[in-house]
Design a protein around this motif. Sequence first.
Motif, mmCIF file in Angstrom:
data_model
loop_
_atom_site.group_PDB
_atom_site.id
_atom_site.type_symbol
_atom_site.label_atom_id
_atom_site.label_comp_id
_atom_site.label_asym_id
_atom_site.label_seq_id
_atom_site.Cartn_x
_atom_site.Cartn_y
_atom_site.Cartn_z
ATOM 1 N N GLY A 137 39.923 81.307 52.939
ATOM 2 C CA GLY A 137 39.142 80.122 53.278
ATOM 3 C C GLY A 137 38.634 80.166 54.706
ATOM 4 O O GLY A 137 37.483 79.805 54.973
ATOM 5 N N TYR A 138 39.470 80.601 55.631
ATOM 6 C CA TYR A 138 39.029 80.705 57.020
ATOM 7 C C TYR A 138 37.981 81.798 57.198
ATOM 8 O O TYR A 138 37.030 81.633 57.948
ATOM 9 C CB TYR A 138 40.214 80.958 57.954
ATOM 10 N N MET A 139 38.147 82.920 56.503
ATOM 11 C CA MET A 139 37.168 84.009 56.615
ATOM 12 C C MET A 139 35.828 83.563 56.029
ATOM 13 O O MET A 139 34.784 83.882 56.570
ATOM 14 C CB MET A 139 37.690 85.264 55.908
ATOM 15 N N HIS A 140 35.862 82.825 54.927
ATOM 16 C CA HIS A 140 34.635 82.332 54.302
ATOM 17 C C HIS A 140 33.965 81.300 55.189
ATOM 18 O O HIS A 140 32.749 81.267 55.310
ATOM 19 C CB HIS A 140 34.967 81.734 52.916
ATOM 20 N N LYS A 141 34.753 80.473 55.851
ATOM 21 C CA LYS A 141 34.241 79.447 56.755
ATOM 22 C C LYS A 141 33.499 80.118 57.928
ATOM 23 O O LYS A 141 32.436 79.673 58.324
ATOM 24 C CB LYS A 141 35.394 78.608 57.269
ATOM 25 N N ASP A 142 34.070 81.211 58.460
ATOM 26 C CA ASP A 142 33.443 81.919 59.575
ATOM 27 C C ASP A 142 32.128 82.559 59.159
ATOM 28 O O ASP A 142 31.169 82.602 59.928
ATOM 29 C CB ASP A 142 34.380 82.994 60.127
ATOM 30 N N LYS A 143 32.015 83.055 57.928
ATOM 31 C CA LYS A 143 30.801 83.673 57.443
ATOM 32 C C LYS A 143 29.676 82.641 57.292
ATOM 33 O O LYS A 143 28.518 82.954 57.471
ATOM 34 C CB LYS A 143 31.032 84.383 56.110
ATOM 35 N N ASN A 144 30.040 81.416 56.938
ATOM 36 C CA ASN A 144 29.036 80.356 56.772
ATOM 37 C C ASN A 144 28.453 79.920 58.112
ATOM 38 O O ASN A 144 27.351 79.423 58.158
ATOM 39 C CB ASN A 144 29.639 79.144 56.051
ATOM 40 N N LYS A 145 29.201 80.070 59.205
ATOM 41 C CA LYS A 145 28.715 79.644 60.523
ATOM 42 C C LYS A 145 27.656 80.591 61.067
ATOM 43 O O LYS A 145 26.848 80.219 61.864
ATOM 44 C CB LYS A 145 29.895 79.565 61.510
ATOM 45 N N LYS A 146 27.692 81.866 60.640
ATOM 46 C CA LYS A 146 26.772 82.868 61.182
ATOM 47 C C LYS A 146 25.408 82.749 60.608
ATOM 48 O O LYS A 146 24.973 82.313 59.728
ATOM 49 C CB LYS A 146 27.321 84.273 60.918
#
Length: 123
Positions: A114-123
């Motif tokens: 979930g945290y890795m997916h959240k970081d990908k959405n910010k980019k």
Amino acid sequence: MLIGIIGFFAGIIGGMGMGGGTILIPALILFASIDPKLAQSINLLSSIPMTIAALSIHIKKKNVDFELVLPIVLFGIVGAFFGSTLAEYLSSNILRKCFGVFLLIIGIFEIQKGYMHKDKNKK
């Protein structure tokens, strides 16, 4: 009533493809004070009609890749045989701890994902 509520939520989770046993087994052990070996067998038997219901909907919506299913089923049957045989030799206390560790590891992976997916959405 409690057992029905546990079954309802296990059905929701199972229908979503996440495995109703992740809810059903701990709930039966913690809230209904059922022995872990009995909870596992209840989970297996109750999953049959829940699986058939969910599967029929997924097949109608063409969400099943049958080429992937065959090897999973074949190796899953072999694994189920070994797992159920192993469970007969382990104490309920050890099974409870193993299942708890398993759920903890899965939870950690899901949080990390979930945290890795959240970081990908910010980019």
